[in-house]
Design a protein around this motif. Structure first.
Motif, PDB file in Angstrom:
ATOM      1  N   GLU A 189       0.849  -1.189   0.000  1.00 24.45           N
ATOM      2  CA  GLU A 189       0.000   0.000   0.000  1.00 24.45           C
ATOM      3  C   GLU A 189       0.889   1.245   0.000  1.00 24.45           C
ATOM      4  OE1 GLU A 189      -3.312   0.279  -0.270  1.00 24.45           O
ATOM      5  OE2 GLU A 189      -3.338  -1.889  -0.596  1.00 24.45           O
ATOM      6  N   VAL A 190       0.594   2.174  -0.889  1.00 26.27           N
ATOM      7  CA  VAL A 190       1.404   3.377  -1.026  1.00 26.27           C
ATOM      8  C   VAL A 190       0.500   4.606  -1.019  1.00 26.27           C
ATOM      9  CG1 VAL A 190       3.004   4.665  -2.494  1.00 26.27           C
ATOM     10  CG2 VAL A 190       3.177   2.173  -2.342  1.00 26.27           C
ATOM     11  N   GLU A 191       0.916   5.618  -0.274  1.00 24.62           N
ATOM     12  CA  GLU A 191       0.246   6.917  -0.305  1.00 24.62           C
ATOM     13  C   GLU A 191       1.277   7.970  -0.702  1.00 24.62           C
ATOM     14  OE1 GLU A 191      -2.342  10.014   2.503  1.00 24.62           O
ATOM     15  OE2 GLU A 191      -1.240   8.356   3.415  1.00 24.62           O
ATOM     16  N   ALA A 192       0.930   8.801  -1.648  1.00 23.82           N
ATOM     17  CA  ALA A 192       1.856   9.835  -2.105  1.00 23.82           C
ATOM     18  C   ALA A 192       2.216  10.758  -0.949  1.00 23.82           C
ATOM     19  CB  ALA A 192       1.237  10.633  -3.237  1.00 23.82           C
ATOM     20  N   ALA A 193       3.504  11.011  -0.777  1.00 23.47           N
ATOM     21  CA  ALA A 193       3.956  11.922   0.280  1.00 23.47           C
ATOM     22  C   ALA A 193       3.512  13.341  -0.033  1.00 23.47           C
ATOM     23  CB  ALA A 193       5.473  11.861   0.398  1.00 23.47           C
ATOM     24  N   TYR A 194       3.188  14.093   1.005  1.00 29.35           N
ATOM     25  CA  TYR A 194       2.797  15.491   0.808  1.00 29.35           C
ATOM     26  C   TYR A 194       3.278  16.336   1.975  1.00 29.35           C
ATOM     27  CZ  TYR A 194      -1.090  14.352   3.960  1.00 29.35           C
ATOM     28  OH  TYR A 194      -1.850  13.939   5.032  1.00 29.35           O
ATOM     29  N   VAL A 195       3.490  17.595   1.696  1.00 27.30           N
ATOM     30  CA  VAL A 195       4.008  18.528   2.690  1.00 27.30           C
ATOM     31  C   VAL A 195       2.912  18.866   3.697  1.00 27.30           C
ATOM     32  CG1 VAL A 195       4.898  20.868   3.021  1.00 27.30           C
ATOM     33  CG2 VAL A 195       5.667  19.500   1.080  1.00 27.30           C
ATOM     34  N   THR A 196       3.262  18.889   4.969  1.00 34.69           N
ATOM     35  CA  THR A 196       2.300  19.257   6.004  1.00 34.69           C
ATOM     36  C   THR A 196       2.596  20.620   6.618  1.00 34.69           C
ATOM     37  OG1 THR A 196       3.594  18.055   7.660  1.00 34.69           O
ATOM     38  CG2 THR A 196       1.809  16.858   6.566  1.00 34.69           C
ATOM     39  N   GLU A 197       3.817  21.137   6.388  1.00 39.92           N
ATOM     40  CA  GLU A 197       4.161  22.451   6.936  1.00 39.92           C
ATOM     41  C   GLU A 197       5.244  23.092   6.075  1.00 39.92           C
ATOM     42  OE1 GLU A 197       5.448  24.578  11.187  1.00 39.92           O
ATOM     43  OE2 GLU A 197       5.485  22.390  10.964  1.00 39.92           O
TER      44      GLU A 197
END
Length: 338
Positions: A189-197
């Motif tokens: 299972e993979v979720e695209a990384a995204y910026v949180t701050e």
């Protein structure tokens, strides 16, 4: 479905995709930057993973793939008009989340802006697909979190995260699943990384009173801004253009019509018949650009035009910060309310 692929396995995937699609991605051009012996990251054709720059932000956006800087629309003679041909191959463009949101802005202007669509843009757009590049951390000038463009979950064929010489892939398009499966990667299972701050943050005013249009804050840019237009040309959401006719014969009856990228910051853009010019001062042009990005567009379509990619800050030769201007506008609005 997700997969973890080695570099060689991902190269195999790109080779297979390359049989059907043109592949465009950020590419590091060594020694080809704006200054002597500097590098630049721009979009170009790629064939292998080693050509894709995944750790640096592209100074120029992807938009020239959709809206070429100079695009021939049609050719004409005295009796015949022929629309210019385009490359009929489909393409996959590798984008980060902020740029995926920028595509929505471009589509809004060219395809959903009134009763008619821009047929020349539509013809290219129908051939373009996207792959999402995961963003594990923010670049210095980015403020995508403040603009709500740090994450996207739709509109792309597959997403990839890169790390430790491996690629974690989230395949959204079922028809491509076989290509990734045949590469021999491990399923996961993979979720695209995204910026949180972001280090850079902005506060966008919900409403902008008319008094801001006459505020003294714009006068600073009469002198600081040199009206080079770099901020517009690298911005993934700027859509302005001019039309030019190039004549092949002295009688002007044979030639071509071109759509050429324009800019609200550059001299001549707001010149009208008779030589009159709106927004002659550079501060007035800055006001027009800024308020369009963070207010006027939203009044019409319900969301801001700016996606917080920070490219305008990166390329400005006078070190003018767009994020700072947004915060200055917000402070002026709040000060007026008080």
């Amino acid at each position: 479905m997700g997969y973890t692929l080695t570099r060689s396995q991902f190269d195999q995937v790109l080779k297979e995709l390359g049989k059907q699609y043109r592949l465009y991605a950020p590419v590091l051009k060594v020694g080809e930057g704006r200054f002597s012996e500097t590098d630049v990251v721009i979009y170009d054709d790629v064939r292998t993973s080693g050509e894709i720059e995944l750790e640096k932000k592209s100074e120029f956006s992807f938009k020239e793939i959709l809206t070429p800087l100079s695009q021939t629309l049609f050719f004409f003679t005295e009796n015949v008009i022929k629309e210019a041909d385009i490359d009929d191959r489909e393409a996959i463009v590798f984008l980060r989340s902020c740029d995926m949101h920028a595509v929505k802005r471009l589509d809004q202007i060219y395809l959903h802006n009134g009763k008619h669509v821009d047929a020349f843009y539509q013809k290219i757009r129908e051939k373009i697909h996207f792959a999402l590049i995961g963003c594990p951390e923010s670049f210095q000038e980015c403020f995508c979190v403040s603009m709500g463009t740090n994450k996207t979950e739709e509109g792309y064929l597959f997403a990839l995260n890169y790390g430790d010489d491996r690629f974690d892939i989230d395949v959204k398009e079922p028809s491509l699943d076989g290509i990734f499966a045949e590469a021999g990667g491990e399923k996961k299972e993979v979720e695209a990384a995204y910026v949180t701050e972001n280090e850079t943050k902005v506060s966008v005013p919900a409403e902008v009173p008319n008094s801001i249009y006459q505020s003294d804050l714009w006068k600073e840019y009469d002198k600081r801004c040199v009206a080079c237009g770099r901020c517009n040309l690298v911005c993934p959401t700027c859509t302005c253009f001019t039309m030019q006719d190039a004549f092949y014969t002295d009688n002007g009856k044979v030639g071509e019509r071109r759509r050429v990228g324009g800019s609200c910051m550059i001299d001549g853009y707001s010149t009208v018949a008779g030589g009159g010019q709106y927004r002659r001062k550079h501060g007035e042009r800055m006001r027009f650009k800024v308020l369009h990005k963070i207010y006027d567009f939203r009044k019409r379509y319900g969301y801001d035009m700016c996606v917080g990619c920070g490219r305008c800050d990166d390329v400005c030769p006078e070190y003018i910060s767009f994020s700072n201007i947004i915060n200055k506008v917000d402070a002026a609005v709040k000060g007026g309310e008080q």
